[in-house]
Design a protein around this motif. Sequence first.
Motif, PDB file in Angstrom:
ATOM      1  N   ASP A  84      -0.971  20.420 -21.501  1.00 53.00           N
ATOM      2  CA  ASP A  84      -1.999  20.180 -22.492  1.00 53.00           C
ATOM      3  C   ASP A  84      -3.007  19.170 -21.927  1.00 53.00           C
ATOM      4  OD1 ASP A  84      -2.714  18.030 -24.839  1.00 53.00           O
ATOM      5  OD2 ASP A  84      -2.838  20.119 -25.542  1.00 53.00           O
ATOM      6  N   GLU A  85      -4.302  19.401 -22.141  1.00 55.28           N
ATOM      7  CA  GLU A  85      -5.331  18.572 -21.532  1.00 55.28           C
ATOM      8  C   GLU A  85      -5.208  17.098 -21.941  1.00 55.28           C
ATOM      9  OE1 GLU A  85      -8.272  18.245 -18.714  1.00 55.28           O
ATOM     10  OE2 GLU A  85      -7.100  20.008 -19.293  1.00 55.28           O
ATOM     11  N   ASP A  86      -4.892  16.848 -23.218  1.00 52.08           N
ATOM     12  CA  ASP A  86      -4.723  15.461 -23.666  1.00 52.08           C
ATOM     13  C   ASP A  86      -3.544  14.794 -22.965  1.00 52.08           C
ATOM     14  OD1 ASP A  86      -6.886  15.621 -25.348  1.00 52.08           O
ATOM     15  OD2 ASP A  86      -5.713  16.085 -27.141  1.00 52.08           O
ATOM     16  N   GLN A  87      -2.451  15.559 -22.788  1.00 53.82           N
ATOM     17  CA  GLN A  87      -1.275  15.026 -22.101  1.00 53.82           C
ATOM     18  C   GLN A  87      -1.604  14.726 -20.646  1.00 53.82           C
ATOM     19  OE1 GLN A  87       2.533  14.575 -23.124  1.00 53.82           O
ATOM     20  NE2 GLN A  87       1.611  13.223 -21.608  1.00 53.82           N
ATOM     21  N   LYS A  88      -2.331  15.621 -20.023  1.00 54.36           N
ATOM     22  CA  LYS A  88      -2.726  15.424 -18.624  1.00 54.36           C
ATOM     23  C   LYS A  88      -3.611  14.183 -18.486  1.00 54.36           C
ATOM     24  CE  LYS A  88      -5.041  17.875 -14.825  1.00 54.36           C
ATOM     25  NZ  LYS A  88      -5.633  19.177 -14.413  1.00 54.36           N
ATOM     26  N   ASN A  89      -4.560  14.016 -19.389  1.00 59.05           N
ATOM     27  CA  ASN A  89      -5.439  12.842 -19.349  1.00 59.05           C
ATOM     28  C   ASN A  89      -4.659  11.556 -19.590  1.00 59.05           C
ATOM     29  OD1 ASN A  89      -7.699  14.420 -18.875  1.00 59.05           O
ATOM     30  ND2 ASN A  89      -8.269  14.560 -21.032  1.00 59.05           N
TER      31      ASN A  89
ATOM     32  N   TYR B 288       0.818  -1.216   0.000  1.00 63.35           N
ATOM     33  CA  TYR B 288       0.000   0.000   0.000  1.00 63.35           C
ATOM     34  C   TYR B 288       0.848   1.261   0.000  1.00 63.35           C
ATOM     35  CZ  TYR B 288      -4.470  -2.236  -0.014  1.00 63.35           C
ATOM     36  OH  TYR B 288      -5.579  -2.933  -0.423  1.00 63.35           O
ATOM     37  N   THR B 289       2.144   1.110   0.170  1.00 63.46           N
ATOM     38  CA  THR B 289       3.041   2.259  -0.047  1.00 63.46           C
ATOM     39  C   THR B 289       3.007   2.658  -1.513  1.00 63.46           C
ATOM     40  OG1 THR B 289       4.496   1.589   1.760  1.00 63.46           O
ATOM     41  CG2 THR B 289       5.419   3.071   0.107  1.00 63.46           C
ATOM     42  N   PHE B 290       3.025   1.672  -2.384  1.00 58.04           N
ATOM     43  CA  PHE B 290       2.951   1.946  -3.822  1.00 58.04           C
ATOM     44  C   PHE B 290       1.592   2.570  -4.175  1.00 58.04           C
ATOM     45  CE2 PHE B 290       3.941  -0.133  -8.247  1.00 58.04           C
ATOM     46  CZ  PHE B 290       4.096   1.136  -8.783  1.00 58.04           C
ATOM     47  N   ILE B 291       0.516   2.019  -3.603  1.00 61.91           N
ATOM     48  CA  ILE B 291      -0.815   2.589  -3.846  1.00 61.91           C
ATOM     49  C   ILE B 291      -0.860   4.042  -3.395  1.00 61.91           C
ATOM     50  CG2 ILE B 291      -3.250   2.467  -3.186  1.00 61.91           C
ATOM     51  CD1 ILE B 291      -2.499   0.254  -5.080  1.00 61.91           C
ATOM     52  N   ARG B 292      -0.269   4.326  -2.229  1.00 53.99           N
ATOM     53  CA  ARG B 292      -0.249   5.707  -1.735  1.00 53.99           C
ATOM     54  C   ARG B 292       0.522   6.615  -2.683  1.00 53.99           C
ATOM     55  NH1 ARG B 292       3.259   9.081   0.381  1.00 53.99           N
ATOM     56  NH2 ARG B 292       2.563  10.696   1.843  1.00 53.99           N
ATOM     57  N   ASP B 293       1.670   6.144  -3.166  1.00 58.45           N
ATOM     58  CA  ASP B 293       2.474   6.955  -4.090  1.00 58.45           C
ATOM     59  C   ASP B 293       1.666   7.310  -5.342  1.00 58.45           C
ATOM     60  OD1 ASP B 293       4.576   6.791  -2.348  1.00 58.45           O
ATOM     61  OD2 ASP B 293       5.666   5.259  -3.473  1.00 58.45           O
ATOM     62  N   ILE B 294       0.935   6.334  -5.858  1.00 60.71           N
ATOM     63  CA  ILE B 294       0.143   6.578  -7.067  1.00 60.71           C
ATOM     64  C   ILE B 294      -0.982   7.565  -6.780  1.00 60.71           C
ATOM     65  CG2 ILE B 294      -1.355   5.519  -8.803  1.00 60.71           C
ATOM     66  CD1 ILE B 294       0.291   2.913  -8.351  1.00 60.71           C
ATOM     67  N   ASN B 295      -1.678   7.362  -5.664  1.00 59.43           N
ATOM     68  CA  ASN B 295      -2.770   8.279  -5.319  1.00 59.43           C
ATOM     69  C   ASN B 295      -2.274   9.693  -5.099  1.00 59.43           C
ATOM     70  OD1 ASN B 295      -4.647   6.206  -5.482  1.00 59.43           O
ATOM     71  ND2 ASN B 295      -4.596   5.755  -3.290  1.00 59.43           N
ATOM     72  N   LEU B 296      -1.126   9.839  -4.446  1.00 54.85           N
ATOM     73  CA  LEU B 296      -0.538  11.161  -4.231  1.00 54.85           C
ATOM     74  C   LEU B 296      -0.201  11.817  -5.570  1.00 54.85           C
ATOM     75  CD1 LEU B 296       0.725  13.392  -2.457  1.00 54.85           C
ATOM     76  CD2 LEU B 296       2.805  11.995  -2.351  1.00 54.85           C
ATOM     77  N   THR B 297       0.357  11.032  -6.481  1.00 49.42           N
ATOM     78  CA  THR B 297       0.714  11.564  -7.794  1.00 49.42           C
ATOM     79  C   THR B 297      -0.529  12.014  -8.557  1.00 49.42           C
ATOM     80  OG1 THR B 297       2.640  10.114  -7.857  1.00 49.42           O
ATOM     81  CG2 THR B 297       1.907  11.035  -9.946  1.00 49.42           C
ATOM     82  N   LEU B 298      -1.587  11.230  -8.484  1.00 51.30           N
ATOM     83  CA  LEU B 298      -2.837  11.613  -9.146  1.00 51.30           C
ATOM     84  C   LEU B 298      -3.378  12.936  -8.589  1.00 51.30           C
ATOM     85  CD1 LEU B 298      -4.557   8.116  -9.398  1.00 51.30           C
ATOM     86  CD2 LEU B 298      -4.041   9.616 -11.330  1.00 51.30           C
ATOM     87  N   ASP B 299      -3.329  13.083  -7.272  1.00 51.88           N
ATOM     88  CA  ASP B 299      -3.803  14.328  -6.658  1.00 51.88           C
ATOM     89  C   ASP B 299      -2.952  15.518  -7.074  1.00 51.88           C
ATOM     90  OD1 ASP B 299      -5.797  12.944  -5.415  1.00 51.88           O
ATOM     91  OD2 ASP B 299      -4.870  12.923  -3.428  1.00 51.88           O
TER      92      ASP B 299
ATOM     93  N   GLU C 283      -2.397   6.537 -17.375  1.00 48.41           N
ATOM     94  CA  GLU C 283      -1.270   5.632 -17.121  1.00 48.41           C
ATOM     95  C   GLU C 283      -1.154   5.309 -15.638  1.00 48.41           C
ATOM     96  OE1 GLU C 283       2.477   5.882 -19.619  1.00 48.41           O
ATOM     97  OE2 GLU C 283       1.678   7.900 -19.950  1.00 48.41           O
ATOM     98  N   LEU C 284      -1.324   6.320 -14.815  1.00 50.93           N
ATOM     99  CA  LEU C 284      -1.239   6.097 -13.370  1.00 50.93           C
ATOM    100  C   LEU C 284      -2.352   5.165 -12.892  1.00 50.93           C
ATOM    101  CD1 LEU C 284      -0.412   9.759 -12.372  1.00 50.93           C
ATOM    102  CD2 LEU C 284       1.049   7.790 -11.863  1.00 50.93           C
ATOM    103  N   ARG C 285      -3.532   5.334 -13.414  1.00 48.38           N
ATOM    104  CA  ARG C 285      -4.644   4.475 -13.016  1.00 48.38           C
ATOM    105  C   ARG C 285      -4.454   3.055 -13.556  1.00 48.38           C
ATOM    106  NH1 ARG C 285      -9.908   8.027 -14.415  1.00 48.38           N
ATOM    107  NH2 ARG C 285     -11.001   6.147 -13.646  1.00 48.38           N
ATOM    108  N   PHE C 286      -3.831   2.924 -14.723  1.00 49.10           N
ATOM    109  CA  PHE C 286      -3.499   1.587 -15.217  1.00 49.10           C
ATOM    110  C   PHE C 286      -2.530   0.888 -14.265  1.00 49.10           C
ATOM    111  CE2 PHE C 286      -0.295  -1.075 -17.215  1.00 49.10           C
ATOM    112  CZ  PHE C 286      -1.076  -2.089 -17.758  1.00 49.10           C
ATOM    113  N   ILE C 287      -1.489   1.598 -13.870  1.00 49.16           N
ATOM    114  CA  ILE C 287      -0.500   1.009 -12.960  1.00 49.16           C
ATOM    115  C   ILE C 287      -1.182   0.609 -11.653  1.00 49.16           C
ATOM    116  CG2 ILE C 287       1.574   1.495 -11.604  1.00 49.16           C
ATOM    117  CD1 ILE C 287       2.457   3.333 -13.947  1.00 49.16           C
TER     118      ILE C 287
END
Length: 613
Positions: free
Chosen positions: A122-127, A101-112, A132-136
């Motif tokens: 650019d909006e497409d780049q951001k999406n 869950y350390t990895f899960i936390r890192d991903i959630n923090l990055t998404l936020d 990619e983060l949600r895939f991981i």
Amino acid sequence: MKYITLRILIISCFLTLLSCNHDDFLHRDPKNIITDEQLWNDPELVTSLLANYYDRLPHLHGVFNAGGMAEIDDAMWSGHRDENWRNDFQYAYDYGRYWDYTFIRDINLTLDNLEEYSTELDEDQKNLFNAELRFIRAFVYFELVKRMGGVPIVTEQLIYDFSGDPEYLQIPRATEAEVYDFIYEELEAIKSNLSGNNGSNTRANTFIALALESRAMLYAGSLAKYNNLMENPITLPGGEVGIPAGRASEFYDRSLAASQEIIQNGGYTLYDENPDRGMNFYEMITSKNSKEIIFAKDFVTELKPHRFTFENIPRSLGEDNEFYTNLTPSLNLVESFEYLDGSNGELRLNDENGNPIIYDELTDIFDNKDGRLYGTVMYPGTTFGNSPVQMQAGVAVWDGSNYSYQTSQNLGSNYEDGDLFTGADGPQDNAQFVSNTGFYMRKFLSDAPGASLRGVAAENWWPWFRLGEIYLNAAEAAFELGQTEISTNYVNTIRERAGFPANSIENITIEDIRKERRVELAFEDHRFFDLKRWRIAHQIWDGDENSEQAVVYGLYPYRVVRPGHPDNNKYIYNKLRPTRFRRARLFRLGNYYSSIEQSVLNNNPKLVRNPFH
């Protein structure tokens, strides 16, 4: 004059300071700190963070993990004796435990942070970054659920408010079905946003998301069906373990739809470039030009090589001064590869009277075998990288009534008749750094110059997903849905690539599909989880010391010494249980779900233990 000059200098400096804009001159941005605004609006910096996350994708027996590959029935450990525990263990209840869950936390923090600070992207780049983060994250949750069952689904940061009551941070386990549903819903939501990476083999794209969907939904469907067919299904009252049988078809439908979308529209093709069926299969997995690979973990010699070749190449072929042979395939696996006439793969060692069958050449016993055998395993008489692999256990000396097997401890030595005694590559029983089974790995070994040098190493990639698996996923899902004609076509397509005649299977069974998965996907981190989801691991690895499945076997070739007889200098084979393989594999009912670490349970009283723990 000195005092006047100094006074003029001081006044000049003072006037210069007065003329400066204080905000610009005295308050400069530090050069050694990257601000959030700088980080999250720079595509290259975000990409570098993603690279770290891709590198952290979890696996059990994958990514060139020779030790893990040696812990099932497809191989054994022939390396240093310090690690012979791999040949002398039973699966503990914590085997395969994963709770990152350390990895899960890192991903959630990055998404936020991406949402809050990336105002200039650019909006497409951001999406795309978001997808990619949600895939991981979905990939990680799949690794969690297939090992642990239902786990807490956390999609945002859990931040302590220092109130003295941490209960709101204690998230209970979701049901096993809910986690699989979450994975599916996430992948469906993001797949179109990943299209910007279509064509990439190393970053998530639309079809890589579908590949994960194909695999994960197949697992869920299997659990819904086969767990409930057990005499005593493995469940927990809250559904943290166990998926209702009524949902099996729904999950199989999802898997089949994702698989067919890849097959029909993904632009991938089954590798078919070399008319030699064995070499074709070998090249398929090692060539970075292979159009079969959907998603891979890449390696580059100058930056990040791997040492799988260095650690597993036959000892006589190593380019280094050190000898390392760790992972050696089993006879069990070799005999899983059928003959091209459709007969089972059991090798012909003795005639109907029990006498050893004499072979003119070392390779004759393997003639007309499934081409994937050659692409997976080095067996006696074969070559690697245009060099012969010298395998001969010893000599079989005729004593007038029987053959007496004799071996030499000196690899590469000659017998008293002047011909080879024991080969430079063994096999040798109860030895280290030489095959104890009579076979060596070919799959994943690089034949590039320097690949077996410690200081150079190899750069062939690790395939997370490839089209061969997707065909078999589709075949299995279609079979379970009663679409046997579609299932048969998919399996026969895979078999034709291996050298079998067209339509070699007519009335397909689930056993046919299971056999295909074992030989097609050997050493690709599937077998352990396949046996688990079919709920047959406890039957295959039953701990029986006389078992043909729970015990790893080897096959040793001997040169016949019988002067004046037509069989002189021909070959016979002997099956054996290697001395270093000390204990039959034992998988218990409690191994279907790994135990949760006690410290995790202590920190969250809302978590329930897995069954049998």
